[in-house]
Design a protein around this motif. Structure first.
Motif, short mmCIF file in Angstrom:
data_model
loop_
_atom_site.label_atom_id
_atom_site.label_comp_id
_atom_site.label_asym_id
_atom_site.label_seq_id
_atom_site.Cartn_x
_atom_site.Cartn_y
_atom_site.Cartn_z
N GLN A 37 -9.18 -23.11 -9.54
CA GLN A 37 -10.07 -21.96 -9.58
C GLN A 37 -9.63 -21.01 -10.69
O GLN A 37 -10.46 -20.47 -11.42
CB GLN A 37 -10.06 -21.26 -8.23
CG GLN A 37 -11.03 -20.10 -8.14
CD GLN A 37 -11.00 -19.44 -6.77
OE1 GLN A 37 -10.05 -19.60 -6.00
NE2 GLN A 37 -12.03 -18.70 -6.47
N GLU A 38 -8.34 -20.84 -10.84
CA GLU A 38 -7.83 -19.99 -11.93
C GLU A 38 -8.12 -20.61 -13.28
O GLU A 38 -8.50 -19.91 -14.22
CB GLU A 38 -6.32 -19.79 -11.75
CG GLU A 38 -5.72 -18.89 -12.80
CD GLU A 38 -4.25 -18.66 -12.59
OE1 GLU A 38 -3.86 -17.50 -12.60
OE2 GLU A 38 -3.51 -19.66 -12.41
N TYR A 39 -7.97 -21.92 -13.40
CA TYR A 39 -8.29 -22.60 -14.66
C TYR A 39 -9.76 -22.41 -15.02
O TYR A 39 -10.10 -22.17 -16.17
CB TYR A 39 -7.94 -24.08 -14.57
CG TYR A 39 -8.31 -24.87 -15.79
CD1 TYR A 39 -7.65 -24.67 -17.00
CD2 TYR A 39 -9.34 -25.80 -15.76
CE1 TYR A 39 -7.99 -25.38 -18.13
CE2 TYR A 39 -9.69 -26.52 -16.88
CZ TYR A 39 -9.01 -26.30 -18.06
OH TYR A 39 -9.37 -27.01 -19.19
N ALA A 41 -11.56 -19.89 -14.18
CA ALA A 41 -11.69 -18.49 -14.61
C ALA A 41 -11.23 -18.32 -16.05
O ALA A 41 -11.83 -17.55 -16.82
CB ALA A 41 -10.89 -17.57 -13.68
N ILE A 71 -9.65 -11.85 -17.46
CA ILE A 71 -8.85 -12.64 -16.52
C ILE A 71 -8.44 -11.82 -15.30
O ILE A 71 -8.45 -12.31 -14.18
CB ILE A 71 -7.61 -13.22 -17.24
CG1 ILE A 71 -8.01 -14.34 -18.17
CG2 ILE A 71 -6.57 -13.73 -16.25
CD1 ILE A 71 -8.64 -15.52 -17.48
N SER A 74 -10.57 -11.75 -12.22
CA SER A 74 -10.56 -12.91 -11.31
C SER A 74 -9.22 -13.03 -10.58
O SER A 74 -8.94 -14.06 -9.98
CB SER A 74 -10.85 -14.18 -12.09
OG SER A 74 -9.81 -14.43 -13.01
N TYR A 75 -8.40 -11.99 -10.63
CA TYR A 75 -7.12 -11.94 -9.92
C TYR A 75 -6.19 -13.07 -10.32
O TYR A 75 -5.50 -13.64 -9.48
CB TYR A 75 -7.33 -11.93 -8.40
CG TYR A 75 -8.18 -10.78 -7.94
CD1 TYR A 75 -7.69 -9.49 -7.95
CD2 TYR A 75 -9.48 -10.99 -7.53
CE1 TYR A 75 -8.47 -8.43 -7.55
CE2 TYR A 75 -10.29 -9.93 -7.12
CZ TYR A 75 -9.76 -8.65 -7.14
OH TYR A 75 -10.54 -7.60 -6.76
N SER A 76 -6.16 -13.38 -11.59
CA SER A 76 -5.25 -14.40 -12.09
C SER A 76 -3.84 -13.84 -12.12
O SER A 76 -3.62 -12.72 -12.57
CB SER A 76 -5.67 -14.83 -13.49
OG SER A 76 -4.72 -15.69 -14.03
N GLU A 77 -2.88 -14.63 -11.66
CA GLU A 77 -1.52 -14.13 -11.61
C GLU A 77 -0.53 -15.00 -12.37
O GLU A 77 0.64 -14.68 -12.45
CB GLU A 77 -1.07 -14.02 -10.15
CG GLU A 77 -1.18 -15.32 -9.41
CD GLU A 77 -0.98 -15.18 -7.91
OE1 GLU A 77 -0.32 -16.05 -7.34
OE2 GLU A 77 -1.48 -14.20 -7.34
N ASN A 78 -0.97 -16.09 -12.95
CA ASN A 78 -0.05 -17.03 -13.59
C ASN A 78 -0.03 -16.95 -15.11
O ASN A 78 0.87 -17.51 -15.73
CB ASN A 78 -0.39 -18.46 -13.18
CG ASN A 78 -0.15 -18.67 -11.70
OD1 ASN A 78 0.95 -18.49 -11.22
ND2 ASN A 78 -1.21 -19.00 -10.97
#
Length: 127
Positions: A37-39, A41, A71, A74-78
């Motif tokens: 899902q992060e990818y 985003a 980013i 979308s709450y990306s943390e990595n």
């Protein structure tokens, strides 16, 4: 004389085995889904950034700032700034995003996802 009919179905033991297998795959899916899902985003943010007016003429720091604003929604943390590289191309930039996500699976076993994508940021816009 009674008419004996045989019953069919799975036994309790078979049902528990099937339940354990399904639960295991659901658990794996719960660990992998947020990574992908992060990818998605990241890919969406890159495509959106490519449509930004004048992005080809911006400095890399400004482009990176715009990317991280997209980013963070979308709450990306990595993702870290060190995961982003810029290459000059004809008419703009090529933005490369290369990062790794590590999630604990069971005990000392981890699942690792390596993601690598890029987007041309040119005067023509997104291709």
């Amino acid at each position: 004389m009674k008419n004996m009919t045989s019953q069919r179905g799975i036994t309790l033991t078979s049902f528990l085995v099937v339940l354990i297998v399904v639960a295991f795959f659901l658990y794996i899916g719960m660990k992998l889904f947020p990574m992908y899902q992060e990818y998605y985003a990241v890919r969406t943010a890159l495509k959106s950034l490519a449509k930004e007016p004048g992005v080809a003429n911006m400095e890399p720091a400004r482009v990176q700032e715009l990317f991280f604003k997209r980013i963070h929604m979308s709450y990306s943390e990595n993702l870290k700034p060190s995961d982003i590289k810029f290459d000059r191309i004809d008419g703009g930039w090529n933005l490369k995003v290369n990062y790794e996500v590590r999630r604990e699976l069971i005990g000392n076993l981890d699942v690792v996802g390596k993601f690598d994508t890029n987007q041309d940021l040119t005067l023509r816009g997104a291709d």
